[in-house]
Design an enzyme around this catalytic site. Structure first.
Site, PDB file in Angstrom:
ATOM      1  N   ASP A   1      -6.348  -4.226  -5.418  1.00 42.42           N
ATOM      2  CA  ASP A   1      -5.969  -2.718  -4.931  1.00 42.42           C
ATOM      3  C   ASP A   1      -4.719  -2.693  -5.822  1.00 42.42           C
ATOM      4  O   ASP A   1      -4.759  -0.842  -5.520  1.00 42.42           O
ATOM      5  CB  ASP A   1      -5.812  -2.614  -3.583  1.00 42.42           C
ATOM      6  CG  ASP A   1      -7.677  -3.329  -2.954  1.00 42.42           C
ATOM      7  OD1 ASP A   1      -8.119  -4.783  -3.562  1.00 42.42           O
ATOM      8  OD2 ASP A   1      -8.074  -3.334  -2.000  1.00 42.42           O
TER       9      ASP A   1
ATOM     10  N   ASP B   1       0.583  -0.935  -0.182  1.00 45.12           N
ATOM     11  CA  ASP B   1      -0.070  -0.114  -0.147  1.00 45.12           C
ATOM     12  C   ASP B   1       1.308   1.154   0.033  1.00 45.12           C
ATOM     13  O   ASP B   1       0.134   2.235   0.008  1.00 45.12           O
ATOM     14  CB  ASP B   1      -1.120  -0.034   1.671  1.00 45.12           C
ATOM     15  CG  ASP B   1      -2.150  -1.000   1.254  1.00 45.12           C
ATOM     16  OD1 ASP B   1      -2.742  -0.970  -0.320  1.00 45.12           O
ATOM     17  OD2 ASP B   1      -2.478  -1.559   2.229  1.00 45.12           O
TER      18      ASP B   1
HETATM   19  N1  GLY Z   1      -7.698  -1.076   0.426  1.00 48.17           N
HETATM   20  C1  GLY Z   1      -7.673  -1.535   0.442  1.00 48.17           C
HETATM   21  C2  GLY Z   1      -9.329  -1.171   0.545  1.00 48.17           C
HETATM   22  O1  GLY Z   1     -10.020  -1.219  -0.790  1.00 48.17           O
HETATM   23  O2  GLY Z   1     -10.370  -1.388   1.295  1.00 48.17           O
END
Ligand code: GLY
Length: 406
Positions: A178, A119
């Site tokens: 994601d 992330d």
């Molecule tokens: N990347 C985590 C979410 O979209 O909740």
């Protein structure tokens, strides 16, 4: 450093079509009201955050027990509030917002060496990426390039993907949709350094995600788990969606945004076409009148299921960029405009001083974990701000075009 406009960063001058005059009229009505409201909320939130940050570094993420829930720098959402402040500064010119944005952005600096999660793209591109674009300070570029380097440490050439989480024994090599959102950082690092190794990893990741994450109808699995030794696909599942075969709303939005970005940096038509197909899937399958999806398109109790404003905001932002690049641009622009208008209505946009100073109401973090259901979320606010910025740029470009054509 010369301030880089958002429009030029996205290449929005490429495609000026004639679909905007009605919207141009509207700019002063709903979107200006939305920008003013966002500025008010973010300014108040910055004050509260400052007080919290006297002897720590915390960032507002959501509301829990009727109070703002603050998180530390290692939380995946830490970059969104600084990013929203940067957009608010860009939209309003208020230097106090830039000062707050800079203060919080700098606190994230240790993340440049963080290799513990994928992330970092979210955390650092939304904060430092916007800082560099709008008010670059000495050392900012190095921070972003170091972050890209840290992210590439999670790339496994045998699998051809960047590993999302270190969640053994549940998965040995999980990749979530994601993760497409972290590629922008890699593309940008190649642009900044001239070293194509970052971009090459982004492309391999995008191509393998195309191969393994999407179903024939262009909906996406949330999580694909791989064998890190052989690269073999082990399972295709969900984590935050309703079921392994369902379409988790935010996942569809992450995919759309990710491939739109891939096209921006590569000009490879296959990414444009992929983004268009995802967009068409979303448009055909979000059945709500106001275009704000339920948290999962296949949630079992629709229409009695929570909406996810965050998925809608990400979708709108991505579609606005796609609208400037696709031959079907008018359709995507109009859909994105509908989303932004809905988000800017009383149903989703907080009243001044309410909603614990977040901008939008009604998002869902993770329904299956009963976590953050029907709450404000900092990333809903961030992509809403980004959407408002893109929308404003497009309208202004079209106004200029209309007046020069007179
Ligand atoms: N990347 C985590 C979410 O979209 O909740």
């Amino acid at each position: 450093m010369k301030r880089k406009t958002f429009a030029s960063a996205l290449g929005l001058t490429l495609f000026l079509s004639s679909f905007a005059p009605v919207s141009a009229k509207n700019l002063t009505i709903w979107s200006q009201k939305a920008i003013d409201r966002a500025k008010f909320q973010l300014t108040a939130m910055a004050k509260t955050t400052d007080k919290q940050n006297l002897d720590s570094a915390v960032f507002p993420r959501t509301v829990k027990d009727n109070k703002i829930k603050f998180v530390g720098i290692y939380d995946w959402t830490s970059g969104f509030f600084p990013g929203s402040l940067w957009y608010a500064y860009e939209l309003t010119g208020d230097k106090a917002l830039a000062k707050e944005a800079r203060k919080l952005t700098t606190k994230l600096s240790p993340l440049q060496y963080y290799k513990g999660i994928h992330d970092v793209g979210f955390m650092m591109f939304c904060s430092y990426g916007n800082a560099i674009r709008l008010a670059s300070a000495k050392g900012d570029t190095e921070v972003l390039v170091n972050t890209a380097k840290s992210l590439t440490s999670r790339f496994n050439p045998k699998v051809g993907l960047i590993k999302s989480w270190d969640h053994e024994p549940a998965w040995k090599f999980p990749v979530i949709i994601d993760n497409m959102m972290n590629l922008e950082l890699l593309f940008e690092a190649s642009k900044m350094t001239g070293d194509n190794s970052y971009k090459n990893i982004a492309i391999i990741h995008a191509d393998n995600t195309m191969k393994n994450h999407f179903r024939p109808d262009m909906s996406t699995y949330h999580l694909v788990s791989y064998d890190p030794e052989t690269g073999e696909v082990l399972t295709k599942e969900t984590h935050q969606g309703y079921s392994n075969s369902s379409a988790w709303a935010r996942g569809q939005a992450w995919g759309l945004y990710g491939y739109t970005v891939c096209y921006r940096y590569t000009n490879d038509k296959k990414y444009l076409e992929w983004a268009e197909k995802i967009a068409n899937y979303i448009i055909a399958n979000v059945k709500t009148e106001d275009k704000i999806p339920y948290w999962d398109y296949n949630a079992p109790k629709i229409p009695n299921e929570p909406r996810d404003a965050s998925a809608a905001a990400v979708t709108a932002s991505a579609l606005l960029e796609l609208s400037q690049k696709s031959a079907s641009g008018a359709k995507y622009f109009s859909y994105a405009e509908k989303i932004l208008k809905s988000l800017s209505s009383d149903k989703y946009l907080a009243k001044k001083g309410e909603n614990n100073d977040f901008i939008l109401m009604h998002s869902v973090g993770s329904f299956p974990h009963n976590s953050e259901v029907d709450v404000p979320l900092n990333y809903a606010d961030y992509y809403y701000m980004e959407g408002l910025k893109k929308y404003t740029d497009i309208i202004k470009l079209n106004k200029t075009k209309l007046s020069t054509n007179k």
